[in-house]
Design a protein around this motif. Structure first.
Motif, PDB file in Angstrom:
ATOM      1  N   ARG A   1      -4.252  -3.324  13.079  1.00 29.46           N
ATOM      2  CA  ARG A   1      -3.300  -2.594  12.243  1.00 29.46           C
ATOM      3  C   ARG A   1      -3.972  -1.932  11.040  1.00 29.46           C
ATOM      4  O   ARG A   1      -3.365  -1.071  10.392  1.00 29.46           O
ATOM      5  CB  ARG A   1      -2.181  -3.554  11.784  1.00 29.46           C
TER       6      ARG A   1
ATOM      7  N   ALA B   1      -3.696   1.752  11.295  1.00 32.16           N
ATOM      8  CA  ALA B   1      -2.407   2.345  10.922  1.00 32.16           C
ATOM      9  C   ALA B   1      -2.275   2.437   9.407  1.00 32.16           C
ATOM     10  O   ALA B   1      -1.790   3.450   8.872  1.00 32.16           O
ATOM     11  CB  ALA B   1      -1.261   1.509  11.509  1.00 32.16           C
ATOM     12  N   VAL B   2      -2.705   1.395   8.692  1.00 25.35           N
ATOM     13  CA  VAL B   2      -2.643   1.408   7.226  1.00 25.35           C
ATOM     14  C   VAL B   2      -3.513   2.529   6.681  1.00 25.35           C
ATOM     15  O   VAL B   2      -3.068   3.358   5.868  1.00 25.35           O
ATOM     16  CB  VAL B   2      -3.092   0.050   6.651  1.00 25.35           C
TER      17      VAL B   2
ATOM     18  N   GLU C   1      -3.005  10.367   5.612  1.00 22.74           N
ATOM     19  CA  GLU C   1      -1.953  11.395   5.602  1.00 22.74           C
ATOM     20  C   GLU C   1      -1.543  11.730   4.174  1.00 22.74           C
ATOM     21  O   GLU C   1      -1.340  12.906   3.831  1.00 22.74           O
ATOM     22  CB  GLU C   1      -0.749  10.914   6.405  1.00 22.74           C
ATOM     23  N   ARG C   2      -1.425  10.715   3.339  1.00 20.61           N
ATOM     24  CA  ARG C   2      -1.043  10.955   1.945  1.00 20.61           C
ATOM     25  C   ARG C   2      -2.141  11.689   1.183  1.00 20.61           C
ATOM     26  O   ARG C   2      -1.879  12.561   0.347  1.00 20.61           O
ATOM     27  CB  ARG C   2      -0.692   9.625   1.275  1.00 20.61           C
TER      28      ARG C   2
ATOM     29  N   ASN D   1      -1.938  -6.482   3.810  1.00 26.23           N
ATOM     30  CA  ASN D   1      -1.499  -5.121   4.126  1.00 26.23           C
ATOM     31  C   ASN D   1      -1.505  -4.828   5.622  1.00 26.23           C
ATOM     32  O   ASN D   1      -0.829  -3.909   6.071  1.00 26.23           O
ATOM     33  CB  ASN D   1      -2.367  -4.101   3.388  1.00 26.23           C
ATOM     34  N   SER D   2      -2.261  -5.600   6.385  1.00 24.56           N
ATOM     35  CA  SER D   2      -2.269  -5.416   7.834  1.00 24.56           C
ATOM     36  C   SER D   2      -1.577  -6.565   8.551  1.00 24.56           C
ATOM     37  O   SER D   2      -1.592  -6.621   9.786  1.00 24.56           O
ATOM     38  CB  SER D   2      -3.712  -5.298   8.346  1.00 24.56           C
TER      39      SER D   2
ATOM     40  N   GLY E   1      -4.608   5.076   8.289  1.00 27.67           N
ATOM     41  CA  GLY E   1      -4.098   6.359   8.766  1.00 27.67           C
ATOM     42  C   GLY E   1      -2.985   6.894   7.876  1.00 27.67           C
ATOM     43  O   GLY E   1      -2.922   8.102   7.590  1.00 27.67           O
ATOM     44  N   GLU E   2      -2.106   5.999   7.405  1.00 25.13           N
ATOM     45  CA  GLU E   2      -1.047   6.433   6.489  1.00 25.13           C
ATOM     46  C   GLU E   2      -1.633   6.904   5.163  1.00 25.13           C
ATOM     47  O   GLU E   2      -1.194   7.916   4.597  1.00 25.13           O
ATOM     48  CB  GLU E   2      -0.049   5.300   6.246  1.00 25.13           C
ATOM     49  N   ILE E   3      -2.639   6.177   4.670  1.00 23.55           N
ATOM     50  CA  ILE E   3      -3.308   6.596   3.435  1.00 23.55           C
ATOM     51  C   ILE E   3      -3.952   7.965   3.628  1.00 23.55           C
ATOM     52  O   ILE E   3      -3.883   8.834   2.743  1.00 23.55           O
ATOM     53  CB  ILE E   3      -4.368   5.562   3.011  1.00 23.55           C
TER      54      ILE E   3
ATOM     55  N   TYR F   1       0.806  -1.222   0.000  1.00 25.04           N
ATOM     56  CA  TYR F   1       0.000   0.000   0.000  1.00 25.04           C
ATOM     57  C   TYR F   1       0.840   1.273   0.000  1.00 25.04           C
ATOM     58  O   TYR F   1       0.290   2.383   0.056  1.00 25.04           O
ATOM     59  CB  TYR F   1      -0.953   0.010   1.205  1.00 25.04           C
ATOM     60  N   SER F   2       2.154   1.168  -0.070  1.00 26.17           N
ATOM     61  CA  SER F   2       3.010   2.353  -0.008  1.00 26.17           C
ATOM     62  C   SER F   2       2.819   3.229  -1.246  1.00 26.17           C
ATOM     63  O   SER F   2       2.268   2.791  -2.261  1.00 26.17           O
ATOM     64  CB  SER F   2       4.483   1.955   0.096  1.00 26.17           C
TER      65      SER F   2
END
Length: 377
Positions: free
Chosen positions: A284, A287-288, A294-295, A277-278, A290-292, A248-249
């Motif tokens: 988790r 967190a996954v 932010e992007r 992905n988790s 949450g990162e998405i 997912y990066s």
């Protein structure tokens, strides 16, 4: 020399099949018809999903709900919670409820509500079909769109008229049968990367599903038929991780878009925050996602949607004969609880608003006719 002529094959040479009559898709639909409210919900949500995936609607698609439905009452309780949330966040998120009825298995396990509604190995398929359609009608009657994973190629004949978004899973994305099936489905379909992690398998599946096909199936009256499809232009990649690593990066998304571009396909990417992905850890997922978020807040527009596994009660439970089940807790993969889900959905909505604040909006979500999707939707 004459070749030996084989004799009749004994029934004991392999597996055996018994058959029983099954209600036709038309008969089930006549008994449980689509209301005007349901038809309006499904059609409007399919069109909105196409716009979000195309990027002409700047909201985020979020497919969220139980790993698989095992309890109709609990699923309805969850649907009411999600409906309220969808009303609150409608300007920023397009929420679609997971109502997964068939559970693909690597080996053995409960196959899902559709074929084993009593969770006892009785395989009461008639009851499962009726329960599934009744539940899906009730949820869409609320005004909440539905998502499923298509496993049996016959199931869409019975339930496809109620579905807004469909998935072809990691175990079946390389199956020609499922690619043919997707080519005739009247809704957007997400193709998951293979369990090996291969994204190219999903890209190849999208190309195949975009083309016309002819294959064996059943007609609405239940008779065997040759089904001819037009090709589905609204298929897209779902990144779900695989081979022990997430995908997912930002770099994974860029590489997926490159593959789609090289194949001459639209660059539509959805992230499954669970599964690989988790690391199969339900907590988790936050967190996954949450990162998405932010992007997205920073301007990322390559991710058009997210998949989340969520139920009323966090975690999972085993089915133990004679023991009562915890209401609203998964019996398959562990899920986030409702409180965590509501908090995460609000965070995703904030991220969409932040992205919108920094960029010229592609289209106002108040103007649904700004971009017309294909008639296939």
């Amino acid at each position: 020399m004459r070749a030996a002529v084989p004799g009749p094959v004994s029934r004991e040479s392999g597996g055996r099949v018994t058959a029983e009559p099954l209600v036709s898709p038309a008969a089930l639909a006549e008994r449980m018809p689509v209301t005007d409210r349901v038809a309006d919900t499904v059609l409007a949500a399919r069109e909105a999903t196409c716009r979000v995936l195309a990027g002409t609607d700047d909201r985020l698609l979020v497919v969220v709900g139980p790993c698989s439905v095992h309890d109709v009452a609990a699923a309805m309780a969850y649907a009411r919670l999600l409906w309220d949330m969808s009303e609150e966040l409608a300007d920023d998120l397009l929420l679609v409820m997971r109502v997964y009825l068939e559970k693909p298995r690597s080996a053995l396990g409960w196959p899902g509500l559709l074929t084993d509604p009593s969770l006892d190995g009785g395989f009461a398929v008639h009851s499962g079909l009726s329960s599934a359609r009744e539940l899906m009608l009730a949820i869409t009657e609320l005004g909440l769109p539905i998502a499923v994973e298509w496993l049996s190629p016959i199931t869409p004949a019975y339930l496809g008229d109620l579905v807004t978004w469909g998935a072809i899973g990691a175990r079946t994305v390389e199956s020609q049968v499922h690619r043919q099936l997707a080519s005739g489905l009247p809704m957007p379909v997400g193709m998951k990367n293979a369990t090996s992690g291969s994204v190219q398998s999903a890209v190849d599946a999208i190309r195949a599903a975009a083309a016309p096909h002819a294959y064996l199936g059943i007609a609405d009256n239940g008779a065997p038929a040759i089904l001819r499809t037009s090709g589905n232009p609204h298929c897209h990649v779902v990144l779900r991780g695989g081979s022990g690593r997430p995908n997912y990066s930002a770099e994974d998304v860029r590489e997926t878009r490159r593959r789609l571009r090289a194949a001459g396909l639209p660059e539509r990417v959805v992230i499954d925050a669970s599964h690989g992905n988790s690391g199969k850890c339900h907590e988790r997922q936050r967190a996954v996602a949450g990162e998405i978020a932010e992007r997205i807040a920073a301007g990322e527009d390559g991710v058009r949607g997210l998949l989340l596994e969520s139920f009323i009660v966090s975690g999972r439970q085993d089915v133990v004969p004679g023991e009562p089940l915890v209401f609203g807790q998964s019996v398959t993969d562990a899920c986030m609880g409702w409180d965590a889900t509501a908090s995460l959905l609000r965070s995703l909505a904030v991220a969409v608003r932040e992205r919108r604040r920094h960029a010229q909006p592609l289209v106002s979500v108040i103007n649904p006719v700004a971009s017309e999707p294909s008639q296939h939707a």
